[in-house]
Motif scaffolding. Structure first.
Motif, mmCIF file in Angstrom:
data_model
loop_
_atom_site.group_PDB
_atom_site.id
_atom_site.type_symbol
_atom_site.label_atom_id
_atom_site.label_comp_id
_atom_site.label_asym_id
_atom_site.label_seq_id
_atom_site.Cartn_x
_atom_site.Cartn_y
_atom_site.Cartn_z
ATOM 1 N N ILE A 48 0.855 -1.064 0.198
ATOM 2 C CA ILE A 48 0.022 -0.130 -0.211
ATOM 3 C C ILE A 48 0.930 1.112 -0.204
ATOM 4 C CG2 ILE A 48 -1.712 1.227 1.378
ATOM 5 C CD1 ILE A 48 -2.661 -1.515 0.231
ATOM 6 N N ALA A 49 0.604 2.008 -0.944
ATOM 7 C CA ALA A 49 1.465 3.329 -1.073
ATOM 8 C C ALA A 49 0.701 4.591 -0.372
ATOM 9 C CB ALA A 49 1.645 3.931 -2.462
ATOM 10 N N ASN A 50 0.885 4.839 1.022
ATOM 11 C CA ASN A 50 0.268 5.683 1.716
ATOM 12 C C ASN A 50 0.810 7.325 0.931
ATOM 13 O OD1 ASN A 50 -1.041 4.446 3.542
ATOM 14 N ND2 ASN A 50 0.659 4.272 4.942
ATOM 15 N N SER A 51 -0.147 8.104 0.835
ATOM 16 C CA SER A 51 0.321 9.345 0.537
ATOM 17 C C SER A 51 -0.047 10.251 1.711
ATOM 18 C CB SER A 51 -0.960 9.866 -0.690
ATOM 19 O OG SER A 51 -0.798 9.115 -1.932
ATOM 20 N N LEU A 52 1.239 10.511 2.159
ATOM 21 C CA LEU A 52 1.180 11.376 3.308
ATOM 22 C C LEU A 52 1.701 12.752 3.139
ATOM 23 C CD1 LEU A 52 3.051 9.069 5.778
ATOM 24 C CD2 LEU A 52 0.444 9.048 5.448
ATOM 25 N N LEU A 53 1.040 13.869 3.352
ATOM 26 C CA LEU A 53 1.402 15.018 3.135
ATOM 27 C C LEU A 53 1.770 15.707 4.465
ATOM 28 C CD1 LEU A 53 0.857 17.108 0.495
ATOM 29 C CD2 LEU A 53 -0.865 18.358 2.070
ATOM 30 N N PHE A 54 3.073 16.357 4.179
ATOM 31 C CA PHE A 54 3.648 17.242 5.280
ATOM 32 C C PHE A 54 3.802 18.519 5.033
ATOM 33 C CE2 PHE A 54 5.053 12.724 5.442
ATOM 34 C CZ PHE A 54 5.024 12.509 6.873
ATOM 35 N N GLU A 55 4.234 19.311 6.136
ATOM 36 C CA GLU A 55 4.309 20.670 5.755
ATOM 37 C C GLU A 55 5.875 21.158 5.971
ATOM 38 O OE1 GLU A 55 3.063 25.215 7.514
ATOM 39 O OE2 GLU A 55 2.095 23.415 8.092
ATOM 40 N N ALA A 56 6.500 21.561 5.181
ATOM 41 C CA ALA A 56 7.871 21.967 5.194
ATOM 42 C C ALA A 56 8.304 23.283 4.926
ATOM 43 C CB ALA A 56 8.819 20.706 4.085
ATOM 44 N N ASP A 57 8.750 24.115 5.981
ATOM 45 C CA ASP A 57 8.905 25.461 5.730
ATOM 46 C C ASP A 57 7.747 26.221 5.507
ATOM 47 O OD1 ASP A 57 11.467 24.657 6.660
ATOM 48 O OD2 ASP A 57 12.416 24.933 4.703
ATOM 49 N N GLY A 58 6.589 25.781 5.669
ATOM 50 C CA GLY A 58 5.383 26.178 5.115
ATOM 51 C C GLY A 58 4.824 25.829 3.910
ATOM 52 N N ALA A 59 5.419 24.946 3.211
ATOM 53 C CA ALA A 59 4.900 24.504 1.798
ATOM 54 C C ALA A 59 4.596 22.900 1.934
ATOM 55 C CB ALA A 59 5.984 24.831 0.835
ATOM 56 N N PRO A 60 3.440 22.393 1.135
ATOM 57 C CA PRO A 60 3.419 20.917 1.169
ATOM 58 C C PRO A 60 4.467 20.224 0.622
ATOM 59 C CG PRO A 60 2.244 22.145 -0.439
ATOM 60 C CD PRO A 60 2.741 23.061 0.305
ATOM 61 N N VAL A 61 4.495 19.117 1.009
ATOM 62 C CA VAL A 61 5.472 17.968 0.553
ATOM 63 C C VAL A 61 4.740 16.571 0.748
ATOM 64 C CG1 VAL A 61 7.690 16.664 0.841
ATOM 65 C CG2 VAL A 61 7.554 19.094 1.180
ATOM 66 N N LEU A 62 4.600 15.966 -0.430
ATOM 67 C CA LEU A 62 4.115 14.712 -0.420
ATOM 68 C C LEU A 62 4.896 13.518 -0.271
ATOM 69 C CD1 LEU A 62 1.234 13.151 -0.714
ATOM 70 C CD2 LEU A 62 1.672 13.327 -3.255
ATOM 71 N N PRO A 106 -1.751 10.340 -5.321
ATOM 72 C CA PRO A 106 -0.516 10.866 -5.614
ATOM 73 C C PRO A 106 -0.476 11.751 -6.865
ATOM 74 C CG PRO A 106 -0.373 8.407 -5.589
ATOM 75 C CD PRO A 106 -1.865 8.996 -5.539
ATOM 76 N N ILE A 107 -1.406 12.058 -7.356
ATOM 77 C CA ILE A 107 -1.655 12.748 -8.772
ATOM 78 C C ILE A 107 -2.682 13.798 -8.629
ATOM 79 C CG2 ILE A 107 -0.007 11.333 -10.159
ATOM 80 C CD1 ILE A 107 -2.772 10.345 -11.408
ATOM 81 N N GLY A 108 -3.121 14.586 -9.549
ATOM 82 C CA GLY A 108 -4.216 15.053 -9.891
ATOM 83 C C GLY A 108 -4.552 16.211 -8.751
ATOM 84 N N HIS A 109 -3.566 16.948 -8.184
ATOM 85 C CA HIS A 109 -3.560 18.100 -7.299
ATOM 86 C C HIS A 109 -3.849 19.584 -7.945
ATOM 87 C CE1 HIS A 109 -0.851 14.961 -5.507
ATOM 88 N NE2 HIS A 109 -1.971 14.826 -5.000
ATOM 89 N N PRO A 110 -4.396 20.388 -7.462
ATOM 90 C CA PRO A 110 -4.582 21.773 -7.986
ATOM 91 C C PRO A 110 -3.486 22.372 -8.740
ATOM 92 C CG PRO A 110 -5.855 21.636 -6.039
ATOM 93 C CD PRO A 110 -4.904 20.398 -6.213
ATOM 94 N N ALA A 111 -2.071 22.487 -8.055
ATOM 95 C CA ALA A 111 -0.720 22.541 -8.229
ATOM 96 C C ALA A 111 -0.045 21.730 -7.994
ATOM 97 C CB ALA A 111 -0.599 23.974 -7.655
ATOM 98 N N PRO A 112 1.247 21.551 -8.728
ATOM 99 C CA PRO A 112 2.274 20.636 -8.343
ATOM 100 C C PRO A 112 2.803 20.706 -6.854
ATOM 101 C CG PRO A 112 2.603 21.790 -10.454
ATOM 102 C CD PRO A 112 1.622 22.344 -9.840
ATOM 103 N N VAL A 113 2.872 19.502 -6.159
ATOM 104 C CA VAL A 113 3.461 19.398 -4.932
ATOM 105 C C VAL A 113 4.684 18.594 -5.127
ATOM 106 C CG1 VAL A 113 2.919 18.362 -2.620
ATOM 107 C CG2 VAL A 113 1.049 19.468 -4.207
ATOM 108 N N PRO A 114 5.777 18.812 -4.426
ATOM 109 C CA PRO A 114 6.893 18.103 -4.490
ATOM 110 C C PRO A 114 6.385 16.825 -3.952
ATOM 111 C CG PRO A 114 7.261 20.417 -3.561
ATOM 112 C CD PRO A 114 5.919 20.164 -3.820
#
Length: 157
Positions: A48-62, A106-114
């Motif tokens: 299972i590939a968990n998609s975990l969103l983190f915050e790094a220096d105020g920006a999202p990281v997946l 993992p895809i289909g976000h409103p804007a690219p996420v690292p």
């Protein structure tokens, strides 16, 4: 007639646009954890590939990580060159991905996420990831997931 949730439809469209080949499976119940998803699909939790969103220096990281792993946030922060990696709030998850926790694809976000991909997932011939909704998943391979997301490979533990 049942109508598909709009987030699943958006996922299907983006998946097709990017050339994804796996199947989208709608499960009878939401699967908010890797263990529940693995049980519902009859696979190992590590596939299972968990998609975990983190915050790094105020920006999202997946971080796409194996369900068998916990992300070592200090290690990953150092590897990707940020001061700190913390869990994203539900609001940031929805803002950055357009999806809810437990259904982040993992895809289909409103804007690219690292995006970063746990190398451990390559051990599984079939990998399952969320398809935009807590009850929707899709099958893929490690190589296809890497290509679909443009992720950077790393070790999360």
């Amino acid at each position: 007639m049942t109508t598909e949730h709009p987030s699943i439809t958006r996922f299907r469209e983006e998946h097709a646009r990017r050339g994804g080949t796996g199947d989208v499976v709608i499960l009878p119940d939401a699967v908010h954890t890797a263990a529940l998803a693995a049980e519902a699909l009859g696979c190992e939790v590590g596939a299972i590939a968990n998609s975990l969103l983190f915050e790094a220096d105020g920006a999202p990281v997946l971080v796409l990580t194996s369900g068998a792993h916990r992300v070592d946030t200090a290690k990953v922060a150092a590897e990707i060159g940020v001061a700190r990696l913390g869990r994203a709030s539900a609001e940031l998850v929805r803002e950055a991905t357009g999806q809810v926790i437990g259904g982040v694809s993992p895809i289909g976000h409103p804007a690219p996420v690292p995006t970063y991909l746990d190398r451990w997932l390559a051990r599984h011939p079939v990998v399952w990831a969320a398809a935009g909704h807590p009850a929707a998943v899709f099958s893929t391979t490690y190589d296809e997931l890497l290509a679909l997301t443009g992720a950077t490979e790393l070790d999360v533990e």
